[in-house]
Design an enzyme around this catalytic site. Structure first.
Site, PDB file in Angstrom:
ATOM      1  N   ARG A 140       0.794  -1.299  -0.078  1.00  0.00           N
ATOM      2  CA  ARG A 140      -0.038   0.032  -0.080  1.00  0.00           C
ATOM      3  C   ARG A 140       0.997   1.349   0.064  1.00  0.00           C
ATOM      4  O   ARG A 140       0.427   2.278   0.545  1.00  0.00           O
ATOM      5  CB  ARG A 140      -1.079   0.099   1.336  1.00  0.00           C
ATOM      6  CG  ARG A 140      -2.137  -1.145   0.955  1.00  0.00           C
ATOM      7  CD  ARG A 140      -3.026  -0.932  -0.112  1.00  0.00           C
ATOM      8  NE  ARG A 140      -4.085  -2.105  -0.164  1.00  0.00           N
ATOM      9  CZ  ARG A 140      -3.731  -3.113  -0.866  1.00  0.00           C
ATOM     10  NH1 ARG A 140      -2.630  -3.314  -1.601  1.00  0.00           N
ATOM     11  NH2 ARG A 140      -4.602  -4.037  -1.022  1.00  0.00           N
TER      12      ARG A 140
ATOM     13  N   SER B 115     -10.975   0.967   2.840  1.00  0.00           N
ATOM     14  CA  SER B 115     -10.368   0.343   3.928  1.00  0.00           C
ATOM     15  C   SER B 115      -9.715   1.588   4.505  1.00  0.00           C
ATOM     16  O   SER B 115      -8.937   2.444   4.118  1.00  0.00           O
ATOM     17  CB  SER B 115      -9.234  -0.672   3.623  1.00  0.00           C
ATOM     18  OG  SER B 115      -9.893  -1.771   2.724  1.00  0.00           O
TER      19      SER B 115
ATOM     20  N   GLU C 118      -4.681   3.838   6.403  1.00  0.00           N
ATOM     21  CA  GLU C 118      -4.637   3.508   4.720  1.00  0.00           C
ATOM     22  C   GLU C 118      -5.156   4.858   4.013  1.00  0.00           C
ATOM     23  O   GLU C 118      -4.584   5.323   3.040  1.00  0.00           O
ATOM     24  CB  GLU C 118      -5.101   2.182   4.439  1.00  0.00           C
ATOM     25  CG  GLU C 118      -5.174   1.927   2.748  1.00  0.00           C
ATOM     26  CD  GLU C 118      -5.615   0.567   2.377  1.00  0.00           C
ATOM     27  OE1 GLU C 118      -6.323   0.510   1.717  1.00  0.00           O
ATOM     28  OE2 GLU C 118      -5.394  -0.459   3.448  1.00  0.00           O
TER      29      GLU C 118
END
Length: 318
Positions: A185, A234, A304
């Site tokens: 990520r 998320s 995130e």
């Protein structure tokens, strides 16, 4: 064609818009961002710039005053804009950055192209391997920046190269996937580089079978995620060896509320705006979740969702 300059009703720095270079796109002062973010919260951009195309963006970056910060947005799917708004110039890549075309087993896509539409373009051309993109909310620029992924595949697995422009110099470079320093990520490419486009590579496949796989992915996503609510994907990265949603659930946070913000009952790694949330509510709830998870498991969750701007009362619009 001269840029449309919409005068503000309130501003961060009076006159900033008049210090900016002429553009062919649109400049707007004190531009609301609340309705463009998936959370439906947040303050305004001091100035919002929607470039007409790639050259318009590059020319602007080369000519802008050096003391004016820039922040780049796509479709704002994985973003929390704080209530005080975003100082400087917010650049939103929409029209002029959404072109897509298949080239053999490759798909070329602009940074503003929706991930879902890239998956559809690949499917229509019989290019398999990009189906996962239909399960990733957002646009290609954001996917490149955060190495977005879903259902076992990440951008780094299909990316051949990406073109980017340097926000301070206007320099254009093409980066191979190995130059982007991808990990879970994130990319190590400095934030000053703004992605313009990407070449993604799949493999030959049957359009019908590809379409069926896309339907399966979209069905799984709809079954497990609160996609019909005001959410932003998320919230936290999965710690190594763990699932964020499980840690959050074990910490007793399912359904936890703060103001108008709530931890989703359906998927605990999603925060939702129940209708009256502020950005401050959502960020505070996220921090409370992080606190409780650390207290119960000793594991620190990392955000995130990208959080930008300033809190209300720190100098921007209220």
């Amino acid at each position: 064609m001269a840029a449309e300059r919409i005068q503000p009703t309130s501003v961060f720095q009076p006159g900033l818009i008049d210090r900016l270079p002429a553009v062919r796109g649109r400049l707007r002062a004190n531009a609301p961002l609340k309705d463009v973010t998936w959370f439906r919260v947040g303050g305004p951009a001091e100035v919002l710039f929607r470039p007409a195309d790639r050259d318009d963006l590059i020319d602007f970056l080369k000519a802008r005053p050096a003391d004016v910060p820039v922040t780049v947005l796509g479709v704002a799917s994985n973003l929390l804009v704080r209530d005080g708004g975003v100082p400087g110039v917010v650049i939103r890549l929409l029209r002029g950055f959404v072109d897509m075309q298949a080239d053999g087993n490759d798909v070329l896509a602009g940074a503003g192209a929706l991930d879902l539409n890239v998956a559809k373009t690949a499917q229509q051309a019989g290019v398999a391997g990009l189906e996962f993109l239909c399960g990733v909310p957002g646009a290609i620029g954001g996917a490149l920046r955060m190495n977005a992924g879903a259902y076992g595949t990440e951008i780094k697995d299909v990316l051949v190269e990406a073109e980017a422009v340097h926000a301070e110099t206007g320099e254009i470079r093409t980066f191979g996937v190995d130059e982007l320093g991808y990990s879970y990520r994130q990319s190590s490419l400095p934030a000053e580089w703004i992605f313009l486009s990407a070449r993604l590579r799949g493999h030959a496949g049957d359009p019908e079978a590809i379409g069926q796989r896309m339907l399966e992915i979209q069905g799984q996503r709809g079954d497990s995620q609160p996609i019909k609510t005001a959410t932003s994907g998320s919230t936290f990265k999965n710690p190594e060896g763990h699932k964020a949603w499980q840690l959050i659930d074990q910490a007793g946070c399912r359904g936890l509320t703060m103001g108008g913000a709530q931890v989703s009952e359906k998927h605990t790694n999603f925060l939702i705006n129940t209708g009256a949330a502020t950005a401050a509510d959502l960020e505070a709830l996220g921090e409370e979740v992080r606190r409780r998870v650390f207290e119960t498991s000793g594991i620190q969750l990392d955000w995130e969702i990208r959080r930008i701007g300033i809190a209300a009362g720190e100098g921007g619009a209220a």
